[in-house]
Design a protein around this motif. Sequence first.
Motif, short mmCIF file in Angstrom:
data_model
loop_
_atom_site.label_atom_id
_atom_site.label_comp_id
_atom_site.label_asym_id
_atom_site.label_seq_id
_atom_site.Cartn_x
_atom_site.Cartn_y
_atom_site.Cartn_z
N VAL A 182 -29.29 21.48 63.94
CA VAL A 182 -27.85 21.78 63.84
C VAL A 182 -27.39 23.30 64.63
O VAL A 182 -28.29 24.09 64.04
CB VAL A 182 -27.00 21.82 62.48
CG1 VAL A 182 -25.52 22.14 62.69
CG2 VAL A 182 -27.36 20.32 61.90
N PHE A 183 -26.57 23.45 65.39
CA PHE A 183 -26.09 24.87 65.86
C PHE A 183 -25.43 25.38 65.00
O PHE A 183 -24.04 25.18 64.90
CB PHE A 183 -25.58 24.80 67.38
CG PHE A 183 -26.28 24.27 68.33
CD1 PHE A 183 -26.77 22.81 68.49
CD2 PHE A 183 -26.77 25.04 69.46
CE1 PHE A 183 -27.74 22.29 69.24
CE2 PHE A 183 -27.59 24.58 70.39
CZ PHE A 183 -28.17 23.23 70.44
N ASP A 184 -25.90 26.04 63.66
CA ASP A 184 -25.24 26.53 62.66
C ASP A 184 -24.80 27.82 62.78
O ASP A 184 -23.58 28.17 62.07
CB ASP A 184 -26.01 26.40 61.42
CG ASP A 184 -27.41 27.31 61.57
OD1 ASP A 184 -28.10 27.35 60.44
OD2 ASP A 184 -27.68 27.61 62.66
N LEU A 238 -19.94 22.27 77.05
CA LEU A 238 -21.20 22.94 76.38
C LEU A 238 -22.43 22.43 76.87
O LEU A 238 -22.75 21.23 77.18
CB LEU A 238 -21.40 23.21 74.81
CG LEU A 238 -20.11 23.62 74.03
CD1 LEU A 238 -20.21 23.23 72.65
CD2 LEU A 238 -20.03 25.04 74.28
N VAL A 259 -26.72 28.56 74.95
CA VAL A 259 -26.00 27.53 75.43
C VAL A 259 -24.82 28.26 76.16
O VAL A 259 -24.26 29.42 76.04
CB VAL A 259 -25.31 27.01 74.14
CG1 VAL A 259 -24.02 26.10 74.59
CG2 VAL A 259 -26.14 26.33 73.40
N GLU A 282 -34.49 26.78 73.92
CA GLU A 282 -34.48 27.40 72.52
C GLU A 282 -36.07 27.85 72.47
O GLU A 282 -36.93 27.52 73.32
CB GLU A 282 -34.07 26.55 71.49
CG GLU A 282 -35.02 25.29 71.73
CD GLU A 282 -34.50 24.12 70.61
OE1 GLU A 282 -33.25 23.93 70.76
OE2 GLU A 282 -35.32 23.52 69.80
N TRP A 293 -23.39 31.09 65.49
CA TRP A 293 -23.17 31.19 67.00
C TRP A 293 -22.72 32.71 67.27
O TRP A 293 -22.03 33.27 66.21
CB TRP A 293 -22.06 30.55 67.54
CG TRP A 293 -22.16 28.98 67.63
CD1 TRP A 293 -22.34 28.30 66.37
CD2 TRP A 293 -22.36 28.17 68.72
NE1 TRP A 293 -22.63 26.83 66.87
CE2 TRP A 293 -22.53 26.94 68.20
CE3 TRP A 293 -22.50 28.62 69.82
CZ2 TRP A 293 -22.73 25.95 68.96
CZ3 TRP A 293 -22.60 27.45 70.79
CH2 TRP A 293 -22.90 26.09 70.39
N GLY A 294 -23.10 33.21 68.27
CA GLY A 294 -22.74 34.58 68.53
C GLY A 294 -21.18 34.49 69.29
O GLY A 294 -20.55 33.19 69.29
N GLN A 295 -20.54 35.32 69.52
CA GLN A 295 -19.30 35.39 70.05
C GLN A 295 -19.13 34.89 71.62
O GLN A 295 -17.97 34.84 71.90
CB GLN A 295 -18.47 36.77 69.93
CG GLN A 295 -19.19 37.75 70.50
CD GLN A 295 -18.40 39.47 70.43
OE1 GLN A 295 -17.84 39.59 69.30
NE2 GLN A 295 -18.32 40.13 71.25
N TRP A 332 -26.57 23.13 76.90
CA TRP A 332 -28.00 23.73 76.35
C TRP A 332 -28.70 24.10 77.20
O TRP A 332 -29.24 23.58 78.36
CB TRP A 332 -28.52 22.71 75.25
CG TRP A 332 -29.80 23.08 74.79
CD1 TRP A 332 -29.89 23.80 73.61
CD2 TRP A 332 -31.25 22.43 75.05
NE1 TRP A 332 -31.22 23.91 73.33
CE2 TRP A 332 -31.87 23.27 74.20
CE3 TRP A 332 -31.84 21.94 75.98
CZ2 TRP A 332 -33.54 23.11 74.33
CZ3 TRP A 332 -32.89 21.68 76.25
CH2 TRP A 332 -33.85 22.20 75.39
N GLN A 358 -20.98 27.68 78.55
CA GLN A 358 -19.86 26.95 78.98
C GLN A 358 -19.24 27.08 80.47
O GLN A 358 -18.62 28.39 80.17
CB GLN A 358 -19.11 26.97 77.86
CG GLN A 358 -17.67 26.19 77.87
CD GLN A 358 -17.18 26.10 76.39
OE1 GLN A 358 -17.15 26.99 75.50
NE2 GLN A 358 -16.42 24.99 76.12
N ILE A 404 -30.42 27.42 65.49
CA ILE A 404 -30.72 25.93 65.12
C ILE A 404 -31.36 25.85 63.87
O ILE A 404 -32.64 25.99 63.81
CB ILE A 404 -31.41 25.24 66.61
CG1 ILE A 404 -30.50 25.35 67.86
CG2 ILE A 404 -31.28 23.58 65.96
CD1 ILE A 404 -31.10 24.72 69.09
N TYR A 463 -23.43 31.91 75.15
CA TYR A 463 -23.74 32.06 73.75
C TYR A 463 -25.26 31.87 73.23
O TYR A 463 -25.81 31.12 73.71
CB TYR A 463 -23.07 30.87 73.00
CG TYR A 463 -21.50 30.77 73.23
CD1 TYR A 463 -20.93 29.69 74.09
CD2 TYR A 463 -20.60 31.40 72.40
CE1 TYR A 463 -19.72 29.59 74.20
CE2 TYR A 463 -19.34 31.34 72.63
CZ TYR A 463 -18.61 30.42 73.36
OH TYR A 463 -17.16 30.37 73.61
#
Lengths: 106, 117
Positions: free
Chosen positions: B103-105, B46, B38, B51, B107-109, B48, B40, B99, B95
């Motif tokens: 749900v994008f549960d 955001l 993802v 995947e 995340w990396g930093q 997408w 930004q 998923i 990022y």
Amino acid sequence: DIQMTQSPSSLSASVGDRVTITCRASQSIGNYLNWYQQKPGKAPKVLIFAASSLQSGVPSRFSGSGSGTDFTLTISSLQPEDFATYCCQQSYGIPRTFGQGTKVEI
Amino acid sequence: QVLLQESGPGLVKPSGTLSLTCAVSGGSISSSNWWTWVRQPPGKGLEWIGEIYHSGSTDYSPSLKSRVTMSVDKSKNQFSLKLTSVTAADTAVYYCASIHGGVFDLWGQGTVVTVSS
């Protein structure tokens, strides 16, 4: 593509306020709607999934409702740590799409 | 606890290729999750990108499909993104995430990628 439209794009609120954010899908998505919170310089964090289910560890002052095309995220009593940007995301279909975000400011 | 960490160049020249890797630790990339990228852009929402499943199955954003390739390296427990023919419009925080059930549960930093000469 399913377009997700949030309103408002930003709002000003005070600690203790009840805050409501709306997300509208361009077609019916059932309850396939998730809400995220994002703080500056940080990755998003899931708050609500399947429109109304609270993610583990998320305070109960957050709640979600809605189905079909219209959804709502409510913060019952705004806390200092809740000032952030909130966005919705549909998980009904591909491509996955997000709302543009709602910034909650003091 | 599963953790995701992005890595790759922070500066890419216009018309070049953006290459990023996401290392998965604390869990197996062969789990039931899909693995996603993802981005930004500065001050924006955001987006997408696409995947991938551990089997190699992919789904890409239609708007980026002609320029995107994702891959999985099970031996290194990581997955990767390549975006070709980049322009300034590709400047963003990128990022990686997992998923689960749509749900994008996790995340990396995030990693900042700037496209500039």
